[in-house]
Scaffold this motif. Structure first.
Motif, PDB file in Angstrom:
ATOM      1  N   UNK A 158       0.821  -1.206   0.000  1.00  0.00           N
ATOM      2  CA  UNK A 158       0.000   0.000   0.000  1.00  0.00           C
ATOM      3  C   UNK A 158       0.855   1.256   0.000  1.00  0.00           C
ATOM      4  N   UNK A 159       1.987   1.165  -0.674  1.00  0.00           N
ATOM      5  CA  UNK A 159       2.907   2.299  -0.672  1.00  0.00           C
ATOM      6  C   UNK A 159       2.329   3.483  -1.425  1.00  0.00           C
ATOM      7  N   UNK A 160       2.872   4.641  -1.085  1.00  0.00           N
ATOM      8  CA  UNK A 160       2.370   5.864  -1.683  1.00  0.00           C
ATOM      9  C   UNK A 160       2.913   6.069  -3.085  1.00  0.00           C
ATOM     10  N   UNK A 161       4.152   5.613  -3.326  1.00  0.00           N
ATOM     11  CA  UNK A 161       4.656   5.604  -4.694  1.00  0.00           C
ATOM     12  C   UNK A 161       4.037   4.368  -5.346  1.00  0.00           C
ATOM     13  N   UNK A 162       3.149   4.623  -6.315  1.00  0.00           N
ATOM     14  CA  UNK A 162       2.277   3.560  -6.824  1.00  0.00           C
ATOM     15  C   UNK A 162       2.668   3.175  -8.252  1.00  0.00           C
ATOM     16  N   UNK A 163       2.008   2.145  -8.771  1.00  0.00           N
ATOM     17  CA  UNK A 163       2.341   1.674 -10.126  1.00  0.00           C
ATOM     18  C   UNK A 163       1.603   2.444 -11.211  1.00  0.00           C
ATOM     19  N   UNK A 164       0.403   2.928 -10.897  1.00  0.00           N
ATOM     20  CA  UNK A 164      -0.335   3.728 -11.880  1.00  0.00           C
ATOM     21  C   UNK A 164      -1.453   4.498 -11.194  1.00  0.00           C
ATOM     22  N   UNK A 165      -1.885   5.578 -11.829  1.00  0.00           N
ATOM     23  CA  UNK A 165      -2.988   6.368 -11.278  1.00  0.00           C
ATOM     24  C   UNK A 165      -4.348   5.781 -11.632  1.00  0.00           C
ATOM     25  N   UNK A 166      -4.395   4.886 -12.616  1.00  0.00           N
ATOM     26  CA  UNK A 166      -5.682   4.251 -12.952  1.00  0.00           C
ATOM     27  C   UNK A 166      -6.184   3.392 -11.796  1.00  0.00           C
ATOM     28  N   UNK A 167      -5.235   2.776 -11.072  1.00  0.00           N
ATOM     29  CA  UNK A 167      -5.630   1.874  -9.987  1.00  0.00           C
ATOM     30  C   UNK A 167      -5.438   2.501  -8.610  1.00  0.00           C
ATOM     31  N   UNK A 205      12.675   8.337 -15.826  1.00  0.00           N
ATOM     32  CA  UNK A 205      12.624   7.693 -14.508  1.00  0.00           C
ATOM     33  C   UNK A 205      11.406   8.215 -13.744  1.00  0.00           C
ATOM     34  N   UNK A 206      10.203   7.688 -14.058  1.00  0.00           N
ATOM     35  CA  UNK A 206       8.980   8.222 -13.453  1.00  0.00           C
ATOM     36  C   UNK A 206       8.703   7.654 -12.064  1.00  0.00           C
ATOM     37  N   UNK A 207       7.987   8.430 -11.279  1.00  0.00           N
ATOM     38  CA  UNK A 207       7.424   7.923 -10.017  1.00  0.00           C
ATOM     39  C   UNK A 207       6.001   8.475  -9.922  1.00  0.00           C
ATOM     40  N   UNK A 208       5.050   7.571  -9.756  1.00  0.00           N
ATOM     41  CA  UNK A 208       3.648   7.982  -9.595  1.00  0.00           C
ATOM     42  C   UNK A 208       3.378   8.094  -8.096  1.00  0.00           C
ATOM     43  N   UNK A 209       3.080   9.304  -7.645  1.00  0.00           N
ATOM     44  CA  UNK A 209       2.909   9.542  -6.215  1.00  0.00           C
ATOM     45  C   UNK A 209       1.475   9.930  -5.901  1.00  0.00           C
ATOM     46  N   UNK A 214     -10.414  13.718 -14.105  1.00  0.00           N
ATOM     47  CA  UNK A 214     -11.745  13.719 -14.708  1.00  0.00           C
ATOM     48  C   UNK A 214     -12.036  12.345 -15.313  1.00  0.00           C
ATOM     49  N   UNK A 215     -13.179  11.779 -14.943  1.00  0.00           N
ATOM     50  CA  UNK A 215     -13.580  10.420 -15.347  1.00  0.00           C
ATOM     51  C   UNK A 215     -12.506   9.381 -15.007  1.00  0.00           C
ATOM     52  N   UNK A 216     -11.731   9.680 -13.978  1.00  0.00           N
ATOM     53  CA  UNK A 216     -10.668   8.778 -13.495  1.00  0.00           C
ATOM     54  C   UNK A 216      -9.673   8.409 -14.595  1.00  0.00           C
ATOM     55  N   UNK A 217      -9.434   9.384 -15.497  1.00  0.00           N
ATOM     56  CA  UNK A 217      -8.522   9.153 -16.631  1.00  0.00           C
ATOM     57  C   UNK A 217      -7.321  10.081 -16.552  1.00  0.00           C
ATOM     58  N   UNK A 218      -6.145   9.574 -16.164  1.00  0.00           N
ATOM     59  CA  UNK A 218      -4.951  10.418 -16.117  1.00  0.00           C
ATOM     60  C   UNK A 218      -4.442  10.746 -17.526  1.00  0.00           C
TER      61      UNK A 218
END
Length: 276
Positions: free
Chosen positions: A18-27, A47-51, A34-38
């Motif tokens: 349940x880490x804060x740095x996640x694999x994607x914003x969809x999940x 070198x991305x990090x989804x936070x 908007x409409x849960x679409x990043x």
């Protein structure tokens, strides 16, 4: 005793999951889009990090972070302005160090003293306070501004260095501030929910001895839901060395970013958000 040990191992595994740095914003934390679409992957850095930006056990916004250039690509949030004090404390993102660290933003001091992390280790994949010391003509520019939030905790959450870029001082206090504080109030009249994405285009210059990129442009896009039948959108872009902001349609901004990033057609919102 053995079952207690197993329980501890299981708990630590759940913590990592349940880490804060996640694999994607969809999940994870899709509610800020908007409409849960990043945005699509045309903005994705090397070198991305989804936070999912978490403060005091609550998510407040989402940031795609560039670990290499140590600036955010964009921050996405829901516009909810209100009166309140401007925080003064700056935070960092522990999970950019590693998944075993706290999943809520912390002060550098806390990581140094409570978790025995070295400043060098914190600084490997994110900006630190020292990077923004002794700047000339630049200051710490929020992508997600604290003034677009209506309580102290949500404002405090914006004071993380993963939401900050080196911004032209005159622009930050001038035309960009006018857009954040005045244009947004006018444009959001009648909006039930306004989804905002604010980003920074990497430039050719750096601060802090090459550690932190100075963006060439800052941009912002909003998608406002008035009711079930009416959605409106607008956007702006600014060069990060001039005190002026250009108002655009969403489609115009996406085309401009497509050229600036050069990684294919940029899409910032779900297709139901009008481009004209």
């Amino acid at each position: 005793m053995l079952w207690l040990l197993l329980l501890q191992v299981l708990a630590s595994c759940l913590w990592l999951g349940h880490s804060e740095v996640v694999k994607s914003f969809e999940t994870s934390c899709p509610q800020f889009f908007f409409r849960e679409t990043p945005p699509n992957n045309a903005l994705e850095p090397q070198k991305p990090a989804w936070i999912c930006q978490r403060y005091k056990n609550q998510y407040y916004f989402a940031t795609l972070y560039n670990r290499k250039m140590r600036i955010p690509v964009y921050s996405a949030y829901i516009y909810q302005p209100g009166p309140g004090k401007r925080p003064k404390t700056w935070l960092v993102e522990p999970q950019l160090i590693g998944p075993s660290y706290p999943k809520t933003m912390e002060k550098e001091w806390t990581l140094l003293n409570r978790y025995n992390v070295s400043l060098e280790k914190i600084s490997q994949s994110q900006a630190i306070l020292h990077d923004y010391k002794n700047l000339t003509g630049l200051n710490r520019g929020h992508l997600n501004p604290n003034g677009h939030h209506d309580d102290y905790s949500s404002r405090m959450a914006t004071f993380t260095l993963t939401n900050i870029v080196p911004q032209d001082e005159k622009l930050n206090g001038g035309a960009w501030n006018n857009y954040e504080q005045q244009t947004m109030i006018r444009r959001t009249q009648g909006c039930k929910t306004t989804y905002v994405i604010v980003g920074a285009v990497p430039g050719n210059n750096y601060i802090a001895k090459g550690r932190v990129n100075k963006p060439s442009h800052l941009w912002s896009a909003a998608c406002c839901v008035v009711d079930n039948n009416y959605i409106k959108a607008w956007a702006v872009i600014a060069e990060n060395d001039k005190n002026q902001v250009e108002l655009l349609t969403l489609g115009e901004l996406e085309d401009t970013l497509t050229e600036l990033y050069g990684r294919g057609q940029v899409s910032l919102f779900d297709s139901d958000c009008p481009r004209e």
